[in-house]
Scaffold this motif. Structure first.
Motif, PDB file in Angstrom:
ATOM      1  N   GLY A  23      13.410  60.233  44.698  1.00  0.00           N
ATOM      2  CA  GLY A  23      13.520  59.483  45.935  1.00  0.00           C
ATOM      3  C   GLY A  23      12.204  58.909  46.413  1.00  0.00           C
ATOM      4  O   GLY A  23      12.143  58.314  47.467  1.00  0.00           O
ATOM      5  N   SER A  24      11.148  59.060  45.647  1.00  0.00           N
ATOM      6  CA  SER A  24       9.868  58.503  46.063  1.00  0.00           C
ATOM      7  C   SER A  24       9.811  57.026  45.719  1.00  0.00           C
ATOM      8  O   SER A  24      10.472  56.555  44.808  1.00  0.00           O
ATOM      9  CB  SER A  24       8.724  59.246  45.369  1.00  0.00           C
ATOM     10  N   SER A  25       9.006  56.263  46.474  1.00  0.00           N
ATOM     11  CA  SER A  25       8.907  54.824  46.238  1.00  0.00           C
ATOM     12  C   SER A  25       7.935  54.504  45.115  1.00  0.00           C
ATOM     13  O   SER A  25       7.853  53.367  44.690  1.00  0.00           O
ATOM     14  CB  SER A  25       8.483  54.120  47.523  1.00  0.00           C
ATOM     15  N   ASN A  26       7.174  55.463  44.645  1.00  0.00           N
ATOM     16  CA  ASN A  26       6.214  55.216  43.571  1.00  0.00           C
ATOM     17  C   ASN A  26       6.909  55.246  42.226  1.00  0.00           C
ATOM     18  O   ASN A  26       7.558  56.211  41.873  1.00  0.00           O
ATOM     19  CB  ASN A  26       5.098  56.264  43.583  1.00  0.00           C
ATOM     20  N   GLY A  27       6.759  54.171  41.456  1.00  0.00           N
ATOM     21  CA  GLY A  27       7.281  54.136  40.107  1.00  0.00           C
ATOM     22  C   GLY A  27       8.770  53.889  39.990  1.00  0.00           C
ATOM     23  O   GLY A  27       9.340  54.128  38.940  1.00  0.00           O
ATOM     24  N   LEU A  28       9.434  53.406  41.048  1.00  0.00           N
ATOM     25  CA  LEU A  28      10.862  53.139  40.951  1.00  0.00           C
ATOM     26  C   LEU A  28      11.101  51.894  40.112  1.00  0.00           C
ATOM     27  O   LEU A  28      10.379  50.921  40.211  1.00  0.00           O
ATOM     28  CB  LEU A  28      11.469  52.917  42.328  1.00  0.00           C
ATOM     29  N   VAL A  29      12.115  51.950  39.297  1.00  0.00           N
ATOM     30  CA  VAL A  29      12.501  50.811  38.485  1.00  0.00           C
ATOM     31  C   VAL A  29      13.941  50.471  38.840  1.00  0.00           C
ATOM     32  O   VAL A  29      14.824  51.315  38.736  1.00  0.00           O
ATOM     33  CB  VAL A  29      12.385  51.139  36.973  1.00  0.00           C
ATOM     34  N   TYR A  30      14.157  49.228  39.268  1.00  0.00           N
ATOM     35  CA  TYR A  30      15.485  48.799  39.672  1.00  0.00           C
ATOM     36  C   TYR A  30      16.068  47.916  38.579  1.00  0.00           C
ATOM     37  O   TYR A  30      15.413  47.008  38.092  1.00  0.00           O
ATOM     38  CB  TYR A  30      15.428  48.023  40.990  1.00  0.00           C
ATOM     39  N   GLU A  31      17.306  48.186  38.204  1.00  0.00           N
ATOM     40  CA  GLU A  31      17.957  47.387  37.182  1.00  0.00           C
ATOM     41  C   GLU A  31      18.544  46.115  37.774  1.00  0.00           C
ATOM     42  O   GLU A  31      18.616  45.095  37.093  1.00  0.00           O
ATOM     43  CB  GLU A  31      19.041  48.205  36.489  1.00  0.00           C
ATOM     44  N   GLU A  32      18.970  46.129  39.009  1.00  0.00           N
ATOM     45  CA  GLU A  32      19.544  44.967  39.682  1.00  0.00           C
ATOM     46  C   GLU A  32      18.819  44.762  41.007  1.00  0.00           C
ATOM     47  O   GLU A  32      18.338  45.709  41.623  1.00  0.00           O
ATOM     48  CB  GLU A  32      21.047  45.165  39.923  1.00  0.00           C
ATOM     49  N   PHE A  33      18.773  43.513  41.483  1.00  0.00           N
ATOM     50  CA  PHE A  33      17.996  43.221  42.687  1.00  0.00           C
ATOM     51  C   PHE A  33      18.571  43.896  43.924  1.00  0.00           C
ATOM     52  O   PHE A  33      17.838  44.239  44.842  1.00  0.00           O
ATOM     53  CB  PHE A  33      17.883  41.700  42.901  1.00  0.00           C
ATOM     54  N   TRP A  34      19.883  44.115  43.969  1.00  0.00           N
ATOM     55  CA  TRP A  34      20.467  44.700  45.173  1.00  0.00           C
ATOM     56  C   TRP A  34      20.186  46.201  45.283  1.00  0.00           C
ATOM     57  O   TRP A  34      20.426  46.795  46.316  1.00  0.00           O
ATOM     58  CB  TRP A  34      21.965  44.438  45.230  1.00  0.00           C
ATOM     59  N   GLN A  35      19.679  46.814  44.234  1.00  0.00           N
ATOM     60  CA  GLN A  35      19.293  48.221  44.317  1.00  0.00           C
ATOM     61  C   GLN A  35      17.936  48.384  45.009  1.00  0.00           C
ATOM     62  O   GLN A  35      17.635  49.458  45.516  1.00  0.00           O
ATOM     63  CB  GLN A  35      19.228  48.829  42.915  1.00  0.00           C
ATOM     64  N   ALA A  36      17.147  47.328  45.018  1.00  0.00           N
ATOM     65  CA  ALA A  36      15.833  47.369  45.669  1.00  0.00           C
ATOM     66  C   ALA A  36      16.009  47.194  47.167  1.00  0.00           C
ATOM     67  O   ALA A  36      17.049  46.716  47.637  1.00  0.00           O
ATOM     68  CB  ALA A  36      14.954  46.254  45.110  1.00  0.00           C
ATOM     69  N   PRO A  37      14.995  47.566  47.949  1.00  0.00           N
ATOM     70  CA  PRO A  37      15.071  47.327  49.394  1.00  0.00           C
ATOM     71  C   PRO A  37      15.209  45.833  49.680  1.00  0.00           C
ATOM     72  O   PRO A  37      14.787  44.986  48.898  1.00  0.00           O
ATOM     73  CB  PRO A  37      13.730  47.853  49.909  1.00  0.00           C
ATOM     74  N   ALA A  38      15.793  45.507  50.810  1.00  0.00           N
ATOM     75  CA  ALA A  38      16.093  44.112  51.162  1.00  0.00           C
ATOM     76  C   ALA A  38      14.842  43.243  51.215  1.00  0.00           C
ATOM     77  O   ALA A  38      14.912  42.048  50.979  1.00  0.00           O
ATOM     78  CB  ALA A  38      16.819  44.067  52.500  1.00  0.00           C
ATOM     79  N   ARG A  39      13.693  43.821  51.503  1.00  0.00           N
ATOM     80  CA  ARG A  39      12.470  43.012  51.598  1.00  0.00           C
ATOM     81  C   ARG A  39      12.063  42.406  50.258  1.00  0.00           C
ATOM     82  O   ARG A  39      11.276  41.472  50.201  1.00  0.00           O
ATOM     83  CB  ARG A  39      11.333  43.841  52.176  1.00  0.00           C
ATOM     84  N   TYR A  40      12.600  42.909  49.152  1.00  0.00           N
ATOM     85  CA  TYR A  40      12.289  42.378  47.828  1.00  0.00           C
ATOM     86  C   TYR A  40      13.327  41.371  47.327  1.00  0.00           C
ATOM     87  O   TYR A  40      13.160  40.797  46.270  1.00  0.00           O
ATOM     88  CB  TYR A  40      12.156  43.508  46.814  1.00  0.00           C
ATOM     89  N   TRP A  41      14.379  41.167  48.063  1.00  0.00           N
ATOM     90  CA  TRP A  41      15.425  40.250  47.629  1.00  0.00           C
ATOM     91  C   TRP A  41      14.938  38.817  47.753  1.00  0.00           C
ATOM     92  O   TRP A  41      14.081  38.493  48.582  1.00  0.00           O
ATOM     93  CB  TRP A  41      16.680  40.413  48.466  1.00  0.00           C
ATOM     94  N   LYS A  42      15.548  37.930  46.962  1.00  0.00           N
ATOM     95  CA  LYS A  42      15.228  36.501  47.087  1.00  0.00           C
ATOM     96  C   LYS A  42      15.810  35.988  48.390  1.00  0.00           C
ATOM     97  O   LYS A  42      16.857  36.435  48.842  1.00  0.00           O
ATOM     98  CB  LYS A  42      15.830  35.723  45.920  1.00  0.00           C
TER      99      LYS A  42
END
Length: 109
Positions: free
Chosen positions: A70-89
């Protein structure tokens, strides 16, 4: 000039490759760089042990362990919607488009 005469002098490259281009199926064994300092060459085996035991050494292991922790360091997201909204296009605003088109010349925030 006749086209048939021109074909007689076809371009021949100056470089020649000797032998077949074959690569082994197995990767080469890891080793220190040939010009590495002697003290680094002596401790290369220790470095390999630490590297292979680290969670980032294997990609599948780092993904699952990062998601579980659950840490934010080193997370790898396979799809954009799995990332926090601030990283979305998102749609660019007009002033952002103008700033890019001007090459950054207009310093409007």
């Amino acid at each position: 000039m006749h086209p048939s005469l021109r074909l007689a002098n076809a371009h021949k490259p100056l470089i020649r490759f000797i032998g077949k281009r074959q690569w082994s199926a197995k990767p080469e064994e890891q080793h220190p760089h040939p010009f590495a300092p002697p003290e680094l060459k002596q401790h290369f085996a220790d470095f390999l042990k630490k590297f292979q035991s680290s969670p980032k050494a294997s990609t599948s292991g780092s993904t699952s362990s990062a998601k579980k922790s659950g840490s934010s360091n080193g997370l790898v997201y396979e799809e954009f919607w799995q990332a926090p909204a601030r990283y979305w296009k998102r749609e660019l605003q007009d002033w952002e488009i103008e700033l890019v088109q001007s090459g950054g010349a207009s310093a409007r925030p």
